[in-house]
Design a protein around this motif. Structure first.
Motif, mmCIF file in Angstrom:
data_model
loop_
_atom_site.group_PDB
_atom_site.id
_atom_site.type_symbol
_atom_site.label_atom_id
_atom_site.label_comp_id
_atom_site.label_asym_id
_atom_site.label_seq_id
_atom_site.Cartn_x
_atom_site.Cartn_y
_atom_site.Cartn_z
ATOM 1 N N MET A 1 0.838 -1.171 0.000
ATOM 2 C CA MET A 1 0.000 0.000 0.000
ATOM 3 C C MET A 1 0.887 1.239 0.000
ATOM 4 S SD MET A 1 -2.967 1.061 2.672
ATOM 5 C CE MET A 1 -4.434 0.957 1.704
ATOM 6 N N ILE A 2 0.406 2.303 -0.630
ATOM 7 C CA ILE A 2 1.126 3.568 -0.688
ATOM 8 C C ILE A 2 0.557 4.506 0.385
ATOM 9 C CG2 ILE A 2 1.748 5.553 -2.124
ATOM 10 C CD1 ILE A 2 2.871 2.967 -3.226
ATOM 11 N N PHE A 3 1.462 5.173 1.109
ATOM 12 C CA PHE A 3 1.076 6.136 2.132
ATOM 13 C C PHE A 3 1.684 7.494 1.802
ATOM 14 C CE2 PHE A 3 0.787 2.067 4.204
ATOM 15 C CZ PHE A 3 -0.322 2.180 5.032
ATOM 16 N N LYS A 4 0.926 8.541 2.044
ATOM 17 C CA LYS A 4 1.419 9.904 1.917
ATOM 18 C C LYS A 4 1.693 10.396 3.330
ATOM 19 C CE LYS A 4 0.313 14.402 -0.105
ATOM 20 N NZ LYS A 4 -0.707 15.157 -0.888
ATOM 21 N N VAL A 5 2.929 10.816 3.575
ATOM 22 C CA VAL A 5 3.344 11.220 4.910
ATOM 23 C C VAL A 5 3.620 12.719 4.913
ATOM 24 C CG1 VAL A 5 5.028 10.867 6.748
ATOM 25 C CG2 VAL A 5 4.395 8.953 5.252
ATOM 26 N N PHE A 6 2.967 13.422 5.824
ATOM 27 C CA PHE A 6 3.200 14.844 6.035
ATOM 28 C C PHE A 6 4.137 14.961 7.231
ATOM 29 C CE2 PHE A 6 -0.842 14.432 3.987
ATOM 30 C CZ PHE A 6 -0.900 15.495 3.089
ATOM 31 N N TYR A 7 5.229 15.720 7.075
ATOM 32 C CA TYR A 7 6.227 15.778 8.148
ATOM 33 C C TYR A 7 6.965 17.111 8.173
ATOM 34 C CZ TYR A 7 9.823 15.134 4.591
ATOM 35 O OH TYR A 7 10.641 15.316 3.507
ATOM 36 N N GLN A 8 7.619 17.361 9.299
ATOM 37 C CA GLN A 8 8.569 18.458 9.454
ATOM 38 C C GLN A 8 9.942 17.804 9.529
ATOM 39 O OE1 GLN A 8 7.629 21.941 10.098
ATOM 40 N NE2 GLN A 8 5.619 21.249 9.424
ATOM 41 N N ALA A 63 4.940 15.904 -8.117
ATOM 42 C CA ALA A 63 5.689 15.570 -6.891
ATOM 43 C C ALA A 63 5.566 14.101 -6.521
ATOM 44 C CB ALA A 63 5.203 16.438 -5.737
ATOM 45 N N PHE A 64 4.722 13.351 -7.217
ATOM 46 C CA PHE A 64 4.501 11.946 -6.858
ATOM 47 C C PHE A 64 5.708 11.098 -7.226
ATOM 48 C CE2 PHE A 64 3.035 7.599 -7.454
ATOM 49 C CZ PHE A 64 2.347 7.385 -6.271
ATOM 50 N N LYS A 65 6.372 10.576 -6.209
ATOM 51 C CA LYS A 65 7.487 9.657 -6.387
ATOM 52 C C LYS A 65 7.546 8.820 -5.122
ATOM 53 C CE LYS A 65 12.456 9.343 -7.137
ATOM 54 N NZ LYS A 65 12.866 8.640 -5.937
ATOM 55 N N VAL A 66 7.364 7.528 -5.247
ATOM 56 C CA VAL A 66 7.388 6.641 -4.088
ATOM 57 C C VAL A 66 8.829 6.421 -3.678
ATOM 58 C CG1 VAL A 66 6.785 4.369 -3.205
ATOM 59 C CG2 VAL A 66 5.257 5.523 -4.808
ATOM 60 N N SER A 67 9.145 6.749 -2.415
ATOM 61 C CA SER A 67 10.498 6.605 -1.886
ATOM 62 C C SER A 67 10.782 5.160 -1.525
ATOM 63 C CB SER A 67 10.668 7.476 -0.640
ATOM 64 O OG SER A 67 10.500 8.818 -0.970
#
Length: 70
Positions: A1-8, A63-67
């Motif tokens: 599964m793909i997750f989008k992570v918001f972070y500082q 900006a979509f690029k899975v790390s």
């Protein structure tokens, strides 16, 4: 599964909305995402699972690029 992570980037500083960044991570669960990102010392604000139409919408972004994080 793909997750989008918001972070500082710095967990020791007070979060500022304008400094929030995102990264896309492939993982089994939210817990797995947090384990993978622990070594970066990020202040994780939100881990959002992506699927279906939402995932397709995100894929259209430049900006979509899975790390690849091991």
């Amino acid at each position: 599964m793909i997750f989008k992570v918001f972070y500082q980037e710095n967990a020791l500083q007070v979060p500022v909305r304008e400094n929030t960044k995102t990264v896309y991570v492939e993982a089994e669960s939210e817990k797995d995402v947090r384990i993978k990102l622990a070594k970066f010392n990020y202040n994780i604000e939100l881990v959002q699972p992506l699927s279906g139409a939402h995932l397709e919408y995100e894929k259209q972004s430049e900006a979509f690029k899975v790390s690849e994080i091991v």
